[in-house]
Design an enzyme around this catalytic site. Structure first.
Site, PDB file in Angstrom:
ATOM      1  N   HIS A   3      47.851  38.949  39.639  1.00  0.00           N
ATOM      2  CA  HIS A   3      46.456  39.382  39.683  1.00  0.00           C
ATOM      3  C   HIS A   3      45.687  38.611  40.755  1.00  0.00           C
ATOM      4  O   HIS A   3      44.964  39.202  41.574  1.00  0.00           O
ATOM      5  CB  HIS A   3      45.827  39.156  38.302  1.00  0.00           C
ATOM      6  CG  HIS A   3      44.402  39.585  38.190  1.00  0.00           C
ATOM      7  ND1 HIS A   3      44.014  40.761  37.587  1.00  0.00           N
ATOM      8  CD2 HIS A   3      43.248  38.987  38.605  1.00  0.00           C
ATOM      9  CE1 HIS A   3      42.699  40.870  37.644  1.00  0.00           C
ATOM     10  NE2 HIS A   3      42.202  39.809  38.243  1.00  0.00           N
ATOM     11  N   GLU A   4      45.860  37.288  40.770  1.00  0.00           N
ATOM     12  CA  GLU A   4      45.122  36.473  41.733  1.00  0.00           C
ATOM     13  C   GLU A   4      45.627  36.683  43.161  1.00  0.00           C
ATOM     14  O   GLU A   4      44.851  36.606  44.119  1.00  0.00           O
ATOM     15  CB  GLU A   4      45.177  35.001  41.337  1.00  0.00           C
ATOM     16  CG  GLU A   4      44.538  34.692  39.994  1.00  0.00           C
ATOM     17  CD  GLU A   4      43.103  35.190  39.874  1.00  0.00           C
ATOM     18  OE1 GLU A   4      42.405  35.256  40.905  1.00  0.00           O
ATOM     19  OE2 GLU A   4      42.693  35.521  38.744  1.00  0.00           O
TER      20      GLU A   4
END
Length: 219
Positions: A108-109
């Site tokens: 996600h990051e």
């Protein structure tokens, strides 16, 4: 404590620019050596290195978030890859979160290296990264580079493709009771598993969005 340089364990074809250039556990938290081991495992994860090289992701520092300092966050990307911070520990500091949970936050990051807001562009790329991680591991386990659909229709979206990769790779822990019936055909059972997996992935991703501290910079 000096930052630990990440040692490459990928193939010789990997570009050394697309990696985590250092890892930094937080020395004031308990058991920093175990945190360093977990960060190093994430940085050297073959599937993560594969998607970083494929999408040309470079991250300056991979480090952790202290639960007591930012209790609502699971991850944070600083300045599109200058640093990525991950929640490694449980709230009570009595252990670490599961590896796959933390790795999903990392995907996600990493998506925030490209997209700041959680818009459709972000969702599509993030789903693609998770799909590619699952497909890479499935292919590695099978010793092949061919990733067939095994009876599923061609995916209509990156999320559906990601769910198929998880199902075909054996990640079928869906939570809750099965929706399959004894009278279902094998094809119907496969589709119900796929639908349940997609629903689970949507819920997980919504939690990540709610607990992600990254946003697009002010214009």
């Amino acid at each position: 404590m000096q930052p630990c340089q990440v040692r490459s364990t990928g193939s010789s074809a990997a570009d050394p620019r697309y990696t985590f250039h250092s890892i930094e556990p937080l020395p004031h938290l308990p058991n920093p050596s175990s945190a360093r081991d977990l960060l190093t495992k994430l940085a050297n994860d073959p599937a993560i290195r594969h998607v970083m090289n494929k999408h040309q992701f470079s991250v300056g520092v991979l480090t952790e978030l202290a639960p007591h300092e930012q209790p609502h966050l699971l991850g944070l990307n600083v300045n599109a890859g200058q640093a990525i911070k991950l929640r490694l520990r449980t709230d009570r500091y009595d252990g670490f979160r599961t590896y796959k949970e933390v790795r999903r936050v990392l995907c996600h990051e990493l998506t925030h290296n490209v997209w700041g807001d959680h818009d459709n562009n972000f969702k599509e790329l993030n789903s693609t990264l998770n799909k590619e991680v699952a497909e890479f591991e499935r292919a590695q386990a099978a010793g092949t580079h061919y990733l067939g659909s095994a009876g599923f229709d061609a995916p209509q979206s990156a999320l559906e493709a990601e769910a198929q990769a998880y199902v075909l790779g054996g990640s079928r822990v869906l939570g809750g009771a099965s929706t399959s019936s004894a009278t279902d055909s094998p094809e119907e059972r496969r589709r119900k598993v796929l639908e349940a997996t997609m629903n689970r992935l949507r819920k997980e991703e919504q939690e990540l969005e709610d607990r992600c501290g990254t946003s697009a910079p002010e214009q």
